[in-house]
Design an enzyme around this catalytic site. Sequence first.
Site, PDB file in Angstrom:
ATOM      1  N   TYR A  55      -3.302  -8.489  15.602  1.00 53.09           N
ATOM      2  CA  TYR A  55      -2.778  -9.559  14.759  1.00 53.09           C
ATOM      3  C   TYR A  55      -1.534 -10.190  15.389  1.00 53.09           C
ATOM      4  O   TYR A  55      -0.483  -9.556  15.502  1.00 53.09           O
ATOM      5  CB  TYR A  55      -2.451  -9.042  13.366  1.00 53.09           C
ATOM      6  CG  TYR A  55      -3.599  -8.409  12.622  1.00 53.09           C
ATOM      7  CD1 TYR A  55      -4.918  -8.692  12.968  1.00 53.09           C
ATOM      8  CD2 TYR A  55      -3.367  -7.528  11.568  1.00 53.09           C
ATOM      9  CE1 TYR A  55      -5.978  -8.119  12.281  1.00 53.09           C
ATOM     10  CE2 TYR A  55      -4.420  -6.947  10.868  1.00 53.09           C
ATOM     11  CZ  TYR A  55      -5.720  -7.241  11.243  1.00 53.09           C
ATOM     12  OH  TYR A  55      -6.760  -6.660  10.553  1.00 53.09           O
ATOM     13  N   HIS A 125     -10.573  -0.548  15.606  1.00 51.43           N
ATOM     14  CA  HIS A 125     -10.723  -1.887  15.035  1.00 51.43           C
ATOM     15  C   HIS A 125     -12.148  -2.414  15.181  1.00 51.43           C
ATOM     16  O   HIS A 125     -12.679  -3.066  14.281  1.00 51.43           O
ATOM     17  CB  HIS A 125      -9.731  -2.835  15.719  1.00 51.43           C
ATOM     18  CG  HIS A 125      -9.392  -4.031  14.913  1.00 51.43           C
ATOM     19  ND1 HIS A 125      -8.229  -4.747  15.086  1.00 51.43           N
ATOM     20  CD2 HIS A 125     -10.042  -4.667  13.901  1.00 51.43           C
ATOM     21  CE1 HIS A 125      -8.188  -5.755  14.235  1.00 51.43           C
ATOM     22  NE2 HIS A 125      -9.273  -5.729  13.514  1.00 51.43           N
ATOM     23  N   SER A 204     -10.544  -9.095   3.100  1.00 50.87           N
ATOM     24  CA  SER A 204     -10.986 -10.418   2.625  1.00 50.87           C
ATOM     25  C   SER A 204     -11.621 -10.316   1.231  1.00 50.87           C
ATOM     26  O   SER A 204     -12.705 -10.859   0.987  1.00 50.87           O
ATOM     27  CB  SER A 204     -11.959 -11.060   3.615  1.00 50.87           C
ATOM     28  OG  SER A 204     -11.329 -11.298   4.851  1.00 50.87           O
ATOM     29  N   PRO A 205     -10.936  -9.655   0.284  1.00 51.06           N
ATOM     30  CA  PRO A 205     -11.544  -9.416  -1.036  1.00 51.06           C
ATOM     31  C   PRO A 205     -11.645 -10.659  -1.906  1.00 51.06           C
ATOM     32  O   PRO A 205     -12.372 -10.647  -2.903  1.00 51.06           O
ATOM     33  CB  PRO A 205     -10.611  -8.380  -1.662  1.00 51.06           C
ATOM     34  CG  PRO A 205      -9.289  -8.644  -1.025  1.00 51.06           C
ATOM     35  CD  PRO A 205      -9.602  -9.042   0.384  1.00 51.06           C
ATOM     36  N   ARG A 208     -11.970 -14.996   1.795  1.00 57.42           N
ATOM     37  CA  ARG A 208     -11.258 -15.911   2.699  1.00 57.42           C
ATOM     38  C   ARG A 208     -10.583 -17.057   1.934  1.00 57.42           C
ATOM     39  O   ARG A 208     -10.455 -18.166   2.429  1.00 57.42           O
ATOM     40  CB  ARG A 208     -12.204 -16.485   3.745  1.00 57.42           C
ATOM     41  CG  ARG A 208     -13.072 -15.473   4.466  1.00 57.42           C
ATOM     42  CD  ARG A 208     -12.316 -14.771   5.555  1.00 57.42           C
ATOM     43  NE  ARG A 208     -13.180 -13.823   6.279  1.00 57.42           N
ATOM     44  CZ  ARG A 208     -12.764 -13.059   7.284  1.00 57.42           C
ATOM     45  NH1 ARG A 208     -11.509 -13.115   7.680  1.00 57.42           N
ATOM     46  NH2 ARG A 208     -13.587 -12.232   7.894  1.00 57.42           N
ATOM     47  N   GLY A 209     -10.161 -16.781   0.697  1.00 58.59           N
ATOM     48  CA  GLY A 209      -9.515 -17.785  -0.134  1.00 58.59           C
ATOM     49  C   GLY A 209     -10.460 -18.575  -1.015  1.00 58.59           C
ATOM     50  O   GLY A 209     -10.004 -19.335  -1.879  1.00 58.59           O
ATOM     51  N   PHE A 210     -11.773 -18.385  -0.839  1.00 61.81           N
ATOM     52  CA  PHE A 210     -12.745 -19.169  -1.599  1.00 61.81           C
ATOM     53  C   PHE A 210     -12.665 -18.870  -3.098  1.00 61.81           C
ATOM     54  O   PHE A 210     -12.853 -19.775  -3.923  1.00 61.81           O
ATOM     55  CB  PHE A 210     -14.155 -18.885  -1.075  1.00 61.81           C
ATOM     56  CG  PHE A 210     -15.242 -19.670  -1.751  1.00 61.81           C
ATOM     57  CD1 PHE A 210     -15.416 -21.016  -1.473  1.00 61.81           C
ATOM     58  CD2 PHE A 210     -16.095 -19.071  -2.665  1.00 61.81           C
ATOM     59  CE1 PHE A 210     -16.416 -21.753  -2.091  1.00 61.81           C
ATOM     60  CE2 PHE A 210     -17.096 -19.791  -3.289  1.00 61.81           C
ATOM     61  CZ  PHE A 210     -17.263 -21.140  -3.003  1.00 61.81           C
TER      62      PHE A 210
END
Length: 334
Positions: A55, A125, A204-205, A208-210
């Site tokens: 990251y 990872h 990403s629960p 991804r912002g959706f």
Amino acid sequence: MQTRKMGDFEVSAMGLGCMNLSHAYGTPPSAEQGERVLLAALDAGVTLFDTAALYGFGANEALVGKVLSRHRSRFTLASKGGMAGVQFDDGVKRVIDGRPETIRKNCEDSLQRLQTDVIDLYYLHRWDKKVPIEDSVGAMADLVHAGKVRSIGLSEVSAATLRKAHAVHPIAAVQTEYSLWTRNPEIAVLQACHELGAAFVAFSPVARGFLCDALPDAAALQPKDIRTAMPRFTPDNYAANLKLLPSYKALALEAGCTPAQLALAWLLHKAPHIVPIPGTTSVAHLQEDLGAMAVRLDAGLLAKLETLINQRTVTGNRYSAQSASEVDTEEFPV
């Protein structure tokens, strides 16, 4: 703060995914803003912080180390190796490398950036398919025996790979994308984690912002935003997926919570060994996310949610062909 079991650790029922403080979704926030988010999470009772060598090519670990090292006894620290930035003549590039010597080097570098003597949970990872999983996990087990790592995790692996790895050394956690719109863990790995006593960490629960009020504008994503390469965010697919949102937001109203809280509450209701790690660059959104732990969903609402958003109703694969080739997860056909 509600807690859940992760190997020998008791962690907050939701952790903080630190990635987007330095990486992935366009221009990251300032270091000062990142510090505010990290300290707000700690003050709110979050005790699981998740970062990785990849990251920001080390920048995220350096930020976490700078801000949180003085509070080291108050939280469980998770990081990842086996995929990191490597300097080439034309710049730094992401490289998957699961060779034992690389994993050892990744861990030493991470310890320095994180300003700590030991990492509580150290993930592979990505499984480097050129290296037997037993060899990579064996190197990680050596790090445990050396006192540099307390427990081992895996990211984006299948149930079969998890079982092979667990035979070498106990696996404390598996981290994979999981949300209403990415249901692949339900094929096999969730059950395998349950059988082996491993926690399942859902990244990403909120899709991804959706599944948030602050819905991303796919047409305005920055060039370095990783969603630009994800099939679900291409114009046609995204337009189809947007049709799911009115009914979804109506269910959030029925539950008396925000859309993001509904997505997180659904995960918390699925199984007691699931630990979501939402990420955010906003203290307000952090506080909103943590409010999901107070949301109660009855069986009828859960059924409506799962009927509305699932692998059959979402349009597009979660990863591009290249990214999909780098993971080892079971995938539903699209």
